[in-house]
Design a protein around this motif. Structure first.
Motif, PDB file in Angstrom:
ATOM      1  N   THR A  39       0.832  -1.221  -0.150  1.00  0.00           N
ATOM      2  CA  THR A  39       0.007  -0.081  -0.053  1.00  0.00           C
ATOM      3  C   THR A  39       0.963   1.234  -0.155  1.00  0.00           C
ATOM      4  O   THR A  39       0.733   2.279  -0.758  1.00  0.00           O
ATOM      5  CB  THR A  39      -0.895   0.036   1.060  1.00  0.00           C
ATOM      6  N   PHE A  40       1.874   1.328   0.774  1.00  0.00           N
ATOM      7  CA  PHE A  40       2.744   2.509   0.796  1.00  0.00           C
ATOM      8  C   PHE A  40       3.339   2.640  -0.476  1.00  0.00           C
ATOM      9  O   PHE A  40       3.465   3.759  -1.126  1.00  0.00           O
ATOM     10  CB  PHE A  40       3.948   2.310   1.950  1.00  0.00           C
ATOM     11  N   ALA A  41       3.866   1.558  -1.310  1.00  0.00           N
ATOM     12  CA  ALA A  41       4.352   1.761  -2.435  1.00  0.00           C
ATOM     13  C   ALA A  41       3.662   2.094  -3.377  1.00  0.00           C
ATOM     14  O   ALA A  41       3.958   3.071  -4.233  1.00  0.00           O
ATOM     15  CB  ALA A  41       4.896   0.176  -2.966  1.00  0.00           C
ATOM     16  N   ARG A  42       2.385   1.776  -3.441  1.00  0.00           N
ATOM     17  CA  ARG A  42       1.140   2.345  -4.367  1.00  0.00           C
ATOM     18  C   ARG A  42       1.027   3.731  -4.100  1.00  0.00           C
ATOM     19  O   ARG A  42       0.977   4.684  -5.047  1.00  0.00           O
ATOM     20  CB  ARG A  42       0.143   1.679  -4.263  1.00  0.00           C
ATOM     21  N   ASP A  43       0.911   4.104  -2.893  1.00  0.00           N
ATOM     22  CA  ASP A  43       0.727   5.564  -2.293  1.00  0.00           C
ATOM     23  C   ASP A  43       1.737   6.378  -2.939  1.00  0.00           C
ATOM     24  O   ASP A  43       1.788   7.599  -3.492  1.00  0.00           O
ATOM     25  CB  ASP A  43       0.400   5.632  -0.897  1.00  0.00           C
ATOM     26  N   LEU A  44       3.166   5.916  -2.672  1.00  0.00           N
ATOM     27  CA  LEU A  44       4.136   6.853  -3.244  1.00  0.00           C
ATOM     28  C   LEU A  44       4.185   7.091  -4.677  1.00  0.00           C
ATOM     29  O   LEU A  44       4.556   7.948  -5.037  1.00  0.00           O
ATOM     30  CB  LEU A  44       5.445   6.078  -2.579  1.00  0.00           C
ATOM     31  N   GLU A  45       4.041   5.973  -5.263  1.00  0.00           N
ATOM     32  CA  GLU A  45       3.988   5.921  -6.943  1.00  0.00           C
ATOM     33  C   GLU A  45       2.959   7.151  -7.352  1.00  0.00           C
ATOM     34  O   GLU A  45       3.192   7.831  -8.052  1.00  0.00           O
ATOM     35  CB  GLU A  45       3.441   4.718  -7.444  1.00  0.00           C
ATOM     36  N   MET A  46       1.606   7.138  -6.468  1.00  0.00           N
ATOM     37  CA  MET A  46       0.598   8.088  -6.969  1.00  0.00           C
ATOM     38  C   MET A  46       1.083   9.295  -6.420  1.00  0.00           C
ATOM     39  O   MET A  46       0.553  10.305  -7.370  1.00  0.00           O
ATOM     40  CB  MET A  46      -0.597   7.755  -6.179  1.00  0.00           C
ATOM     41  N   PHE A  47       1.798   9.451  -5.444  1.00  0.00           N
ATOM     42  CA  PHE A  47       2.198  10.968  -4.928  1.00  0.00           C
ATOM     43  C   PHE A  47       2.949  11.693  -6.096  1.00  0.00           C
ATOM     44  O   PHE A  47       2.998  12.824  -6.288  1.00  0.00           O
ATOM     45  CB  PHE A  47       2.777  10.868  -3.614  1.00  0.00           C
ATOM     46  N   ALA A  48       4.082  10.874  -6.478  1.00  0.00           N
ATOM     47  CA  ALA A  48       4.796  10.997  -7.576  1.00  0.00           C
ATOM     48  C   ALA A  48       4.197  11.451  -8.977  1.00  0.00           C
ATOM     49  O   ALA A  48       4.542  12.498  -9.529  1.00  0.00           O
ATOM     50  CB  ALA A  48       6.246  10.001  -7.643  1.00  0.00           C
ATOM     51  N   ARG A  49       3.325  10.424  -9.227  1.00  0.00           N
ATOM     52  CA  ARG A  49       2.680  10.808 -10.314  1.00  0.00           C
ATOM     53  C   ARG A  49       1.902  12.007 -10.321  1.00  0.00           C
ATOM     54  O   ARG A  49       1.768  12.734 -11.444  1.00  0.00           O
ATOM     55  CB  ARG A  49       1.599   9.388 -10.869  1.00  0.00           C
ATOM     56  N   ALA A  78       2.355  14.695  -8.757  1.00  0.00           N
ATOM     57  CA  ALA A  78       3.094  15.806  -9.036  1.00  0.00           C
ATOM     58  C   ALA A  78       3.780  15.653 -10.497  1.00  0.00           C
ATOM     59  O   ALA A  78       4.879  16.472 -10.613  1.00  0.00           O
ATOM     60  CB  ALA A  78       4.294  15.650  -7.969  1.00  0.00           C
ATOM     61  N   LYS A  79       3.523  14.928 -11.317  1.00  0.00           N
ATOM     62  CA  LYS A  79       4.077  14.735 -12.768  1.00  0.00           C
ATOM     63  C   LYS A  79       5.667  14.373 -12.731  1.00  0.00           C
ATOM     64  O   LYS A  79       6.141  14.989 -13.418  1.00  0.00           O
ATOM     65  CB  LYS A  79       3.697  16.179 -13.571  1.00  0.00           C
ATOM     66  N   ARG A  80       5.884  13.711 -11.795  1.00  0.00           N
ATOM     67  CA  ARG A  80       7.057  13.048 -11.687  1.00  0.00           C
ATOM     68  C   ARG A  80       7.191  11.414 -11.741  1.00  0.00           C
ATOM     69  O   ARG A  80       6.370  11.078 -11.876  1.00  0.00           O
ATOM     70  CB  ARG A  80       7.758  13.345 -10.438  1.00  0.00           C
ATOM     71  N   SER A  81       8.248  11.099 -12.340  1.00  0.00           N
ATOM     72  CA  SER A  81       8.635   9.608 -12.459  1.00  0.00           C
ATOM     73  C   SER A  81       9.299   9.063 -11.248  1.00  0.00           C
ATOM     74  O   SER A  81       9.551   7.886 -11.006  1.00  0.00           O
ATOM     75  CB  SER A  81       8.913   9.399 -13.974  1.00  0.00           C
ATOM     76  N   THR A  82       9.844   9.734 -10.499  1.00  0.00           N
ATOM     77  CA  THR A  82      10.968   9.434  -9.458  1.00  0.00           C
ATOM     78  C   THR A  82      10.049   9.923  -7.942  1.00  0.00           C
ATOM     79  O   THR A  82       9.675  10.854  -8.041  1.00  0.00           O
ATOM     80  CB  THR A  82      12.161  10.107  -9.571  1.00  0.00           C
ATOM     81  N   ILE A  83      10.084   8.902  -7.175  1.00  0.00           N
ATOM     82  CA  ILE A  83       9.822   9.383  -5.886  1.00  0.00           C
ATOM     83  C   ILE A  83      10.681  10.072  -5.082  1.00  0.00           C
ATOM     84  O   ILE A  83      12.123   9.521  -5.135  1.00  0.00           O
ATOM     85  CB  ILE A  83       9.355   7.804  -5.057  1.00  0.00           C
ATOM     86  N   ASN A  84      10.458  11.143  -4.474  1.00  0.00           N
ATOM     87  CA  ASN A  84      11.383  11.865  -3.556  1.00  0.00           C
ATOM     88  C   ASN A  84      10.986  11.900  -2.134  1.00  0.00           C
ATOM     89  O   ASN A  84      10.152  11.185  -1.584  1.00  0.00           O
ATOM     90  CB  ASN A  84      11.779  13.114  -4.065  1.00  0.00           C
ATOM     91  N   THR A  85      11.899  12.638  -1.518  1.00  0.00           N
ATOM     92  CA  THR A  85      11.826  12.672   0.145  1.00  0.00           C
ATOM     93  C   THR A  85      10.183  13.285   0.236  1.00  0.00           C
ATOM     94  O   THR A  85       9.641  12.973   1.434  1.00  0.00           O
ATOM     95  CB  THR A  85      12.709  13.352   0.711  1.00  0.00           C
ATOM     96  N   GLU A  86       9.964  14.350  -0.365  1.00  0.00           N
ATOM     97  CA  GLU A  86       8.744  14.975  -0.190  1.00  0.00           C
ATOM     98  C   GLU A  86       7.391  13.922  -0.346  1.00  0.00           C
ATOM     99  O   GLU A  86       6.418  14.126   0.394  1.00  0.00           O
ATOM    100  CB  GLU A  86       8.124  16.109  -1.221  1.00  0.00           C
ATOM    101  N   ASP A  87       7.533  12.991  -1.074  1.00  0.00           N
ATOM    102  CA  ASP A  87       6.482  11.998  -1.242  1.00  0.00           C
ATOM    103  C   ASP A  87       6.425  10.965   0.188  1.00  0.00           C
ATOM    104  O   ASP A  87       5.498  10.935   0.556  1.00  0.00           O
ATOM    105  CB  ASP A  87       6.618  10.972  -2.389  1.00  0.00           C
ATOM    106  N   VAL A  88       7.651  10.952   0.630  1.00  0.00           N
ATOM    107  CA  VAL A  88       7.734  10.024   1.783  1.00  0.00           C
ATOM    108  C   VAL A  88       7.301  10.741   2.991  1.00  0.00           C
ATOM    109  O   VAL A  88       6.497  10.083   3.747  1.00  0.00           O
ATOM    110  CB  VAL A  88       9.176   9.644   1.990  1.00  0.00           C
ATOM    111  N   LYS A  89       7.602  12.110   2.998  1.00  0.00           N
ATOM    112  CA  LYS A  89       7.032  12.746   4.159  1.00  0.00           C
ATOM    113  C   LYS A  89       5.489  12.856   4.122  1.00  0.00           C
ATOM    114  O   LYS A  89       4.605  12.902   5.070  1.00  0.00           O
ATOM    115  CB  LYS A  89       7.617  14.449   3.943  1.00  0.00           C
ATOM    116  N   LEU A 125       3.651  10.787   2.903  1.00  0.00           N
ATOM    117  CA  LEU A 125       3.002   9.332   3.336  1.00  0.00           C
ATOM    118  C   LEU A 125       3.193   9.235   4.914  1.00  0.00           C
ATOM    119  O   LEU A 125       1.993   8.720   5.360  1.00  0.00           O
ATOM    120  CB  LEU A 125       4.011   8.301   2.788  1.00  0.00           C
ATOM    121  N   ALA A 126       4.100   9.935   5.594  1.00  0.00           N
ATOM    122  CA  ALA A 126       4.345   9.652   6.777  1.00  0.00           C
ATOM    123  C   ALA A 126       3.553  10.708   7.662  1.00  0.00           C
ATOM    124  O   ALA A 126       3.681  10.992   8.930  1.00  0.00           O
ATOM    125  CB  ALA A 126       5.935   9.900   7.376  1.00  0.00           C
TER     126      ALA A 126
END
Length: 140
Positions: free
Chosen positions: A57-67, A69-80, A82-83
């Motif tokens: 679930t975390f992995a899917r959410d991180l992918e969605m946050f990056a997507r 934001a129109k990015r293909s890479t997950i960054n620290t802002e996505d992890v923040k 999520l947390a």
């Protein structure tokens, strides 16, 4: 060809689940020793399964946050992001992120100084000192 890819994916998923199960088992053993309680094999398996599903679930959410934001890479802002529901986890992640950012900045500065020194160039601080020294000598 798709069947071969599915088989490989299934194998990787099973290996990952086994690794999670092993890690949960080790953690449960530590808790057993510290707290003098026991865990059944079924409870360890249940904790492992829940942990694995939560990570998916975390992995899917991180992918969605990056997507989003129109990015293909997950960054620290996505992890923040999520947390955000766990203030202590968010604080810890923010602290570590800031430490990494300052460490990376220091590394870049050191690299810049090395490359400037190798080329015989002066750093901005050295240039300013030289200009001030030159101005002082002109005033005499």
């Amino acid at each position: 060809m798709a069947a071969a890819g599915d088989g490989e994916r299934l194998l990787l998923t099973q290996r990952l689940k086994a690794a999670v199960h092993y890690t949960v088992g080790c953690l449960c053993q530590e808790v057993e020793e510290d707290k003098d309680i026991g865990f059944s094999k079924q409870s360890i398996a249940a904790i492992s399964e829940i942990t694995f599903r939560q990570c998916e679930t975390f992995a899917r959410d991180l992918e969605m946050f990056a997507r989003h934001a129109k990015r293909s890479t997950i960054n620290t802002e996505d992890v923040k992001l999520l947390a955000r529901r766990s203030s202590s986890l968010l604080k810890y992640i923010t602290q570590k992120s800031d430490e990494l950012a300052s460490s990376n900045l220091e590394q870049k500065e050191k690299k810049k100084k090395k490359s400037s020194a190798a080329k015989g160039e002066r750093t901005p601080g050295e240039k300013e000192a030289a200009v001030t020294e030159n101005e002082d000598s002109n005033m005499s």
